[in-house]
Design a protein around this motif. Sequence first.
Motif, short mmCIF file in Angstrom:
data_model
loop_
_atom_site.label_atom_id
_atom_site.label_comp_id
_atom_site.label_asym_id
_atom_site.label_seq_id
_atom_site.Cartn_x
_atom_site.Cartn_y
_atom_site.Cartn_z
N LEU A 84 52.37 23.30 -18.09
CA LEU A 84 51.69 22.30 -18.92
C LEU A 84 52.75 21.36 -19.49
CD1 LEU A 84 48.97 21.39 -20.23
CD2 LEU A 84 49.63 22.76 -22.22
N SER A 85 52.69 20.08 -19.09
CA SER A 85 53.68 19.11 -19.53
C SER A 85 53.23 18.43 -20.82
CB SER A 85 53.89 18.05 -18.44
OG SER A 85 52.73 17.27 -18.28
N GLN A 86 54.06 17.52 -21.33
CA GLN A 86 53.73 16.78 -22.55
C GLN A 86 52.52 15.88 -22.35
OE1 GLN A 86 57.18 14.82 -24.30
NE2 GLN A 86 58.54 16.24 -23.24
N LYS A 87 52.34 15.39 -21.12
CA LYS A 87 51.21 14.53 -20.79
C LYS A 87 50.20 15.34 -19.99
CE LYS A 87 54.11 10.40 -20.64
NZ LYS A 87 54.60 9.26 -19.82
N SER A 88 48.92 15.13 -20.26
CA SER A 88 47.89 15.95 -19.63
C SER A 88 47.75 15.68 -18.13
CB SER A 88 46.55 15.71 -20.32
OG SER A 88 46.16 14.35 -20.18
N ASP A 89 48.02 14.43 -17.69
CA ASP A 89 47.94 14.07 -16.26
C ASP A 89 46.59 14.40 -15.65
OD1 ASP A 89 50.58 13.12 -16.20
OD2 ASP A 89 51.36 15.15 -15.90
N LEU A 90 45.53 14.14 -16.40
CA LEU A 90 44.18 14.38 -15.87
C LEU A 90 43.75 13.23 -14.97
CD1 LEU A 90 42.38 15.62 -19.11
CD2 LEU A 90 43.18 17.03 -17.20
N PRO A 91 42.91 13.50 -13.96
CA PRO A 91 42.36 12.40 -13.15
C PRO A 91 41.61 11.41 -14.04
CG PRO A 91 41.88 14.53 -12.15
CD PRO A 91 42.44 14.81 -13.51
N VAL A 96 34.76 15.63 -17.43
CA VAL A 96 35.54 16.83 -17.67
C VAL A 96 35.00 17.98 -16.83
CG1 VAL A 96 36.11 18.58 -19.40
CG2 VAL A 96 36.26 16.14 -19.98
N GLU A 97 33.70 18.09 -16.73
CA GLU A 97 33.09 19.17 -15.96
C GLU A 97 33.51 19.11 -14.50
OE1 GLU A 97 30.44 20.86 -13.11
OE2 GLU A 97 30.45 18.69 -13.56
N GLN A 98 33.63 17.90 -13.94
CA GLN A 98 34.07 17.75 -12.55
C GLN A 98 35.52 18.21 -12.38
OE1 GLN A 98 32.89 13.47 -12.45
NE2 GLN A 98 32.12 13.97 -10.40
N VAL A 99 36.37 17.77 -13.27
CA VAL A 99 37.79 18.14 -13.20
C VAL A 99 37.96 19.65 -13.22
CG1 VAL A 99 40.01 18.03 -14.42
CG2 VAL A 99 38.57 15.99 -14.26
N LEU A 124 32.31 18.66 -21.94
CA LEU A 124 32.15 18.74 -20.49
C LEU A 124 31.51 17.50 -19.89
CD1 LEU A 124 31.07 22.49 -20.13
CD2 LEU A 124 33.35 21.48 -19.91
N ALA A 125 30.61 16.84 -20.62
CA ALA A 125 29.92 15.67 -20.07
C ALA A 125 30.71 14.38 -20.27
CB ALA A 125 28.54 15.54 -20.70
N ARG A 126 31.78 14.42 -21.05
CA ARG A 126 32.57 13.22 -21.32
C ARG A 126 33.49 12.91 -20.15
NH1 ARG A 126 33.70 13.70 -27.04
NH2 ARG A 126 35.52 12.34 -26.82
N ARG A 127 33.88 11.63 -20.03
CA ARG A 127 34.87 11.23 -19.04
C ARG A 127 36.27 11.45 -19.61
NH1 ARG A 127 32.42 6.14 -18.70
NH2 ARG A 127 34.48 5.26 -19.18
N THR A 128 37.23 11.67 -18.73
CA THR A 128 38.59 11.96 -19.19
C THR A 128 39.21 10.79 -19.95
OG1 THR A 128 39.42 11.28 -17.02
CG2 THR A 128 39.06 13.63 -17.37
N ASP A 129 38.81 9.55 -19.62
CA ASP A 129 39.37 8.40 -20.34
C ASP A 129 38.69 8.18 -21.69
OD1 ASP A 129 37.02 7.74 -18.95
OD2 ASP A 129 37.54 5.62 -18.87
N GLN A 130 37.72 9.01 -22.03
CA GLN A 130 37.06 8.92 -23.33
C GLN A 130 37.58 9.98 -24.31
OE1 GLN A 130 33.00 9.45 -21.94
NE2 GLN A 130 32.59 7.25 -22.05
N LEU A 131 38.58 10.74 -23.89
CA LEU A 131 39.10 11.83 -24.71
C LEU A 131 40.31 11.40 -25.52
CD1 LEU A 131 39.07 14.72 -22.04
CD2 LEU A 131 37.26 14.11 -23.66
N SER A 132 40.47 12.00 -26.69
CA SER A 132 41.69 11.78 -27.47
C SER A 132 42.84 12.54 -26.82
CB SER A 132 41.49 12.29 -28.90
OG SER A 132 41.40 13.71 -28.91
N GLY A 133 44.07 12.29 -27.30
CA GLY A 133 45.22 12.98 -26.74
C GLY A 133 45.13 14.49 -26.89
N GLY A 134 44.67 14.96 -28.04
CA GLY A 134 44.53 16.39 -28.25
C GLY A 134 43.47 17.01 -27.36
N GLU A 135 42.36 16.28 -27.18
CA GLU A 135 41.29 16.77 -26.29
C GLU A 135 41.77 16.82 -24.84
OE1 GLU A 135 37.49 15.08 -28.91
OE2 GLU A 135 38.39 13.86 -27.32
#
Length: 323
Positions: A84-91, A96-99, A124-135
Amino acid sequence: MELLTVSNISLAEGATTVVAPLSFSQRTDHKLALAGESGAGKSTLLQIIAGLVQPSAGEIRIEGERVRGPHEALVPGHPGVAYLSQKSDLPHSLRVEQVLRYASKRPAAEAQALYELCRIDHLLARRTDQLSGGEQQRVALARLLLGSPRLLLLDEPYSNLDRVHKRQLQAIIEEVGTRLGITCLLVSHDATDVLPWADEILVLRRGQLVQRGTPQQLYYQPADEYVAALFGNYNLVRGADRQALGVPGASHAPDATLLVRPEQLVLSAEGPGLPGTVRAVRFLGSYYEVEIQLPENVVRAWVGHATYLPGAVVYVGLRPPAG
């Protein structure tokens, strides 16, 4: 049982030594931390352990199986090791559910329990670009845990988080060890991340191992000023003042120094102790800092009450070691 074995690992980039030859091991369920200033080689060493960076020499073994570097493996990384790096590197822009579904190797009920442990079941229903850094960091951690790793490598996981999200992720990582039985190796430059968490700490400086021990050993018995500064405030006492404080078993060399934490100093109005004059008193919330001019050094002591005033004569001693 030894889960991780690091044997004579080193990394050189041209004429620069990034990681000097070092060896250590980590038992299952043993919480190990790597500490050091920026550029000390901590993150690079973690990436070597993960199989993401090729070492110049030495080898890494996980439960006896050698970790192959990126020059030796088609897919970087080692099975059973999660990084787990400092950056989440999510698609980007996926739900979120898809990832998580794409990454899951667990039955649905186990996956749901992981989402609850990571405090992301409501995301789970949110998009990854709608999340805060902690999320995002919690989702990234859940994605790694779905792969059922045996060793979790945490590279400055709290560095970009605010206080609330940091405390939340710290609590989750504690549960990862206790509830899931996953062994963790954490990298941080922040003493508040490693002192209350680790069973053992390795301190690196310019790629070299300079001290290894329990949090208590590194805090109260630092090998030098570098180690002392990493883990909090300290006083450096030289010369006759050091001799007068009467450190048990200390060197009598005239150039020897004493590294002592502010809370290790005891003040009294009438002695015994080394006399000094109060220069300043500062309120720091749960305690006061008293700055004292000794005959040859200035020291700072932490006390619970504002008993002393500037200009007063106080006597300084050392608190006996615990136990």
